[in-house]
Design a protein around this motif. Sequence first.
Motif, short mmCIF file in Angstrom:
data_model
loop_
_atom_site.label_atom_id
_atom_site.label_comp_id
_atom_site.label_asym_id
_atom_site.label_seq_id
_atom_site.Cartn_x
_atom_site.Cartn_y
_atom_site.Cartn_z
N ASP A 27 36.52 33.57 75.23
CA ASP A 27 37.92 33.96 75.05
C ASP A 27 38.86 32.88 75.59
OD1 ASP A 27 39.80 35.64 74.09
OD2 ASP A 27 39.61 37.16 75.65
N ASP A 28 40.01 32.72 74.92
CA ASP A 28 41.05 31.80 75.37
C ASP A 28 40.52 30.38 75.59
OD1 ASP A 28 42.60 34.03 75.28
OD2 ASP A 28 42.87 34.23 77.44
N VAL A 29 39.91 29.82 74.57
CA VAL A 29 39.32 28.48 74.65
C VAL A 29 40.31 27.46 74.11
CG1 VAL A 29 37.44 26.99 73.87
CG2 VAL A 29 37.00 29.41 74.39
N ASN A 30 40.50 26.38 74.82
CA ASN A 30 41.33 25.28 74.36
C ASN A 30 40.45 24.19 73.74
OD1 ASN A 30 44.10 26.05 75.34
ND2 ASN A 30 43.00 26.08 77.30
N LYS A 31 41.00 23.49 72.77
CA LYS A 31 40.27 22.44 72.08
C LYS A 31 39.74 21.41 73.08
CE LYS A 31 39.49 20.84 67.75
NZ LYS A 31 38.97 21.62 66.61
N GLY A 32 38.44 21.11 72.96
CA GLY A 32 37.82 20.13 73.84
C GLY A 32 37.03 20.73 74.98
N GLU A 33 37.24 22.01 75.29
CA GLU A 33 36.51 22.67 76.38
C GLU A 33 35.08 23.00 75.95
OE1 GLU A 33 40.21 24.85 78.73
OE2 GLU A 33 38.95 26.02 77.35
N THR A 34 34.18 23.10 76.93
CA THR A 34 32.78 23.44 76.66
C THR A 34 32.32 24.57 77.59
OG1 THR A 34 32.06 21.68 78.18
CG2 THR A 34 32.15 21.14 75.81
N PRO A 35 32.84 25.76 77.41
CA PRO A 35 32.45 26.89 78.26
C PRO A 35 31.01 27.32 78.01
CG PRO A 35 33.82 27.65 76.47
CD PRO A 35 33.82 26.15 76.39
N VAL A 36 30.45 28.02 79.00
CA VAL A 36 29.06 28.49 78.93
C VAL A 36 29.01 30.00 79.16
CG1 VAL A 36 26.74 28.29 79.93
CG2 VAL A 36 28.24 26.28 79.83
N GLN A 37 28.22 30.69 78.36
CA GLN A 37 27.93 32.10 78.57
C GLN A 37 26.45 32.24 78.85
OE1 GLN A 37 29.77 34.89 78.55
NE2 GLN A 37 31.76 34.07 77.95
N THR A 38 26.10 33.01 79.89
CA THR A 38 24.70 33.15 80.30
C THR A 38 24.19 34.56 79.98
OG1 THR A 38 24.93 31.54 82.08
CG2 THR A 38 23.07 33.06 82.22
N ILE A 39 23.06 34.61 79.28
CA ILE A 39 22.37 35.86 78.98
C ILE A 39 21.20 35.99 79.94
CG2 ILE A 39 21.18 37.21 77.21
CD1 ILE A 39 22.48 35.29 75.13
N ARG A 40 21.10 37.09 80.65
CA ARG A 40 19.95 37.33 81.53
C ARG A 40 18.88 38.09 80.75
NH1 ARG A 40 20.55 40.59 85.47
NH2 ARG A 40 22.55 41.52 84.93
N ILE A 41 17.64 37.63 80.86
CA ILE A 41 16.54 38.22 80.12
C ILE A 41 15.37 38.53 81.04
CG2 ILE A 41 17.18 37.03 77.98
CD1 ILE A 41 14.95 35.03 78.50
N VAL A 42 14.51 39.47 80.62
CA VAL A 42 13.28 39.78 81.35
C VAL A 42 12.21 40.14 80.33
CG1 VAL A 42 13.78 42.25 81.65
CG2 VAL A 42 12.28 41.08 83.28
N ASN A 43 10.98 39.75 80.62
CA ASN A 43 9.86 40.07 79.75
C ASN A 43 9.28 41.41 80.19
OD1 ASN A 43 7.55 40.23 78.21
ND2 ASN A 43 6.61 38.35 78.98
N ALA A 44 9.53 42.46 79.41
CA ALA A 44 9.05 43.80 79.74
C ALA A 44 7.69 44.09 79.11
CB ALA A 44 10.06 44.85 79.27
N GLY A 45 7.10 43.10 78.44
CA GLY A 45 5.81 43.29 77.78
C GLY A 45 4.64 42.93 78.68
N THR A 46 3.47 42.84 78.07
CA THR A 46 2.23 42.56 78.82
C THR A 46 1.70 41.16 78.55
OG1 THR A 46 0.91 43.56 77.04
CG2 THR A 46 1.58 45.00 78.86
N LYS A 47 2.36 40.39 77.66
CA LYS A 47 1.94 39.04 77.34
C LYS A 47 3.09 38.06 77.55
CE LYS A 47 -1.45 40.49 73.84
NZ LYS A 47 -1.87 40.36 72.42
N ALA A 48 2.75 36.81 77.81
CA ALA A 48 3.77 35.77 77.99
C ALA A 48 4.49 35.52 76.67
CB ALA A 48 3.13 34.49 78.50
N VAL A 49 5.78 35.18 76.74
CA VAL A 49 6.58 34.89 75.55
C VAL A 49 7.30 33.56 75.74
CG1 VAL A 49 6.92 37.32 74.93
CG2 VAL A 49 8.54 36.21 76.47
N ARG A 50 7.75 32.98 74.60
CA ARG A 50 8.53 31.73 74.62
C ARG A 50 9.88 32.01 73.95
NH1 ARG A 50 5.61 27.06 75.64
NH2 ARG A 50 7.20 25.86 74.51
#
Length: 355
Positions: free
Chosen positions: A148-171
Amino acid sequence: MNKRQCILSLWLAALPMVAPAQKLKVVKGEIDCGKVGYEMPVTAEFQLRNKGIRKMKITKTVVSCGCTVADYPKGEIGAGDRFTVRLTYDARQLGHFEKSVGLVSNGSSKPVYLKMRGVVLADYVDYSKDYPYEIGNLRVNTRDLEFDDVNKGETPVQTIRIVNAGTKAVRPNMMHLPPYLSAKVTPEVLGPGRAGTVDVVLNSSKLRDFGLHQMAIYLANNPGDKVSADNEMLVSTVLLPDFDTQNVQQKGLAPKMVLSAETVDMDFSRGSKRTGVITVSNAGQAALTISSLQMFTRGMKVTLGKREIKPGESTKLKITAVRDELLKLRTKPRVLMITNDPAKPKVSVLVRTGR
């Protein structure tokens, strides 16, 4: 069928039938609750609707066992009204479960059955509080990103938090990124029960137009996963105009936008389509220009009397919302206006539905 189920079926079969003068519609009659913890009650919510022309009432409910409780409207349900029935299982027995409730009403010629199923595990970890959204074996804290409210030239970052709820490794990896977005997953391999992050970076220099930009991207559990609505994530970006080159500001003159309200309340109790009106006025010394009028979500129609408003003048912003479409949305319905008012280059009008 065990003895208790047999007795229940015979009892329901013996119930008196009523004339099918009304109709009781179930959106989804069976819900899979998935994995749940031992002695951690689980609730399934069923959406129903009275599609008849008269009021109806649920007169009796019959659950499959004493370990299950049904919560339902006790009063009359108006014609066309939607309502919710909740079925809660106490989860005091390990293993797979299947519980049901029979609804007896004057809205159906025979009982309507709702069913919930799942499996109770002793070592189950509940991630739903911190990671409420499920994408395959991954759980995430959000499925909607807003720059929201981004000015031209800016490089903001949004972070998504994740967790593996399964029984096998994932990529985990992000798919279908547009040129102005990039993503980095940390760590690259996520073992069972391990948490990580996805950093989504916006390169605003690659956005061509001011205003709202929306894009669907997809979070895969592993490379090669298919794209579908199940792993879709929505990204919204609002790029603000650059006022340094505007003549009105160089001359010391500027428009001033004034809204009669910044929120519109839609009361759907009187119909599935409602309209709200906001007055847009210019209290400044230069013409107010609304260069962009956009919606963050579908399910709405927006009209504006005029895009250029002279000092001292007003116009009407009319917003029409459709209830059935808005009920499907994850995000808040909003209308975006991009203006040449330096104090309000971006204005959002929130549409509240009371859902």
